[in-house]
Design an enzyme around this catalytic site. Structure first.
Site, PDB file in Angstrom:
ATOM      1  N   SER A   1     -11.410  20.856 -23.578  1.00  0.00           N
ATOM      2  CA  SER A   1     -11.884  21.129 -22.217  1.00  0.00           C
ATOM      3  C   SER A   1     -13.340  20.696 -22.142  1.00  0.00           C
ATOM      4  O   SER A   1     -14.039  20.628 -23.169  1.00  0.00           O
ATOM      5  CB  SER A   1     -11.771  22.630 -21.923  1.00  0.00           C
ATOM      6  OG  SER A   1     -12.495  22.979 -20.751  1.00  0.00           O
TER       7      SER A   1
ATOM      8  N   TYR B   1     -12.814  31.692 -24.393  1.00  0.00           N
ATOM      9  CA  TYR B   1     -12.078  30.453 -24.125  1.00  0.00           C
ATOM     10  C   TYR B   1     -12.932  29.230 -24.453  1.00  0.00           C
ATOM     11  O   TYR B   1     -12.491  28.313 -25.155  1.00  0.00           O
ATOM     12  CB  TYR B   1     -11.641  30.417 -22.659  1.00  0.00           C
ATOM     13  CG  TYR B   1     -11.068  29.085 -22.222  1.00  0.00           C
ATOM     14  CD1 TYR B   1      -9.746  28.753 -22.509  1.00  0.00           C
ATOM     15  CD2 TYR B   1     -11.851  28.157 -21.528  1.00  0.00           C
ATOM     16  CE1 TYR B   1      -9.216  27.524 -22.122  1.00  0.00           C
ATOM     17  CE2 TYR B   1     -11.327  26.940 -21.131  1.00  0.00           C
ATOM     18  CZ  TYR B   1     -10.010  26.624 -21.433  1.00  0.00           C
ATOM     19  OH  TYR B   1      -9.499  25.411 -21.054  1.00  0.00           O
TER      20      TYR B   1
END
Length: 272
Positions: free
Chosen positions: A144, A157
């Site tokens: 990401s 995360y």
């Protein structure tokens, strides 16, 4: 962009929706054999039937919850029993939680780490040695743009995705000359079920401008092409690429302050 077209066997985790499903479609369109892995047996079977009919390729659905202890090893054993040799591993399975760190229970933090880090690493450890021994293989790890910077409200995360990016870059150097390549796909905000779930927890995410939300098919296509060509890092979208370049060049203290200001604004904790 040039890459070798052949009937590789591609294992896609988290294949029942979102980026994983879109990557599976890219692989099927190329004529690859597919092994689809996710928790939802019904969704996997439906996708397998659709891809078989549309592209005439062998597709096998293997329902597995990779977030459970020992799941990666169990999946590797299942592949061995079925005599499935994986040529391309797509580590896409992952989970996101949008909340302040202190308001998340310890078990939830651990669940993110177990799936985003533990399962991914376990599958690499199980499947990479065989690829190296055969002198052929490719890995696509879905990270990401959160991997490049601190992200308050997504702290655990973002940390797991930083791990994925770092591991990918390290292995890319280790694998030089082996015939095996590894790629990190670093998308920005993408229109998937994961985003919908996060928007339920934080309604501000539902109001994001459309130009900030990536198209899942385009993200998957860029990731798949980068994997097949042996590119180490791919960041889909010009804005996302600019953000990641800026994040790496910016002083850490300033990056933290900006990230904090943005997330406080989105969560309603800062004045207009």
């Amino acid at each position: 962009m040039e890459y070798k077209l052949q009937m590789d066997t591609v294992l896609v985790t988290g294949a029942s929706g979102g980026i994983g499903e879109a990557i599976a479609r890219c692989a099927a369109a190329e004529g690859c054999v597919l092994v689809l892995v996710a928790r939802s047996a019904d969704k996997l079977e439906a996708l397998a039937a659709e891809l078989k009919a549309a592209h005439g390729v062998p597709v096998r659905a293997l329902p597995f919850d990779l977030g459970t202890p020992g799941a990666a090893a169990a999946l590797a054993s299942a592949l061995k029993r079925r005599r499935i040799t994986v040529d391309v591993l797509v580590n896409n399975a992952g989970v996101l939680e949008n909340a302040p760190f202190v308001k998340m229970p310890a078990a939830r933090h651990q669940a993110l780490i177990d799936l985003n880090v533990g399962a991914l690493t376990g599958l690499l450890a199980a499947l990479l040695p065989g690829m190296v021994a055969r002198g052929h293989g490719q890995v696509l790890n879905v990270a990401s743009i959160a991997a490049f910077q601190p992200v308050p409200m997504l702290a655990t995360y973002a940390a797991t995705k930083a791990y994925v990016l770092s591991l990918t870059e390290s292995l890319a150097e280790e694998l030089q000359g082996t015939g095996v390549t590894i790629t990190a796909l670093c998308p920005g905000i993408t229109a998937t079920g994961m985003l919908s779930g996060a928007a339920e927890a934080n309604p501000a995410l539902a109001g994001l401008p459309k130009f900030l939300v990536g198209n899942v098919e385009q993200v998957a296509r860029e990731g798949w092409q980068a994997c097949r060509s042996g590119q180490v890092i791919v960041v889909p979208g010009a804005l996302n690429l600019a953000a990641t370049v800026g994040a790496r060049a910016m002083p850490k203290w300033l990056l933290r302050r900006l990230a904090g200001a943005v997330t406080r604004k989105m969560s309603g904790q800062a004045p207009d």
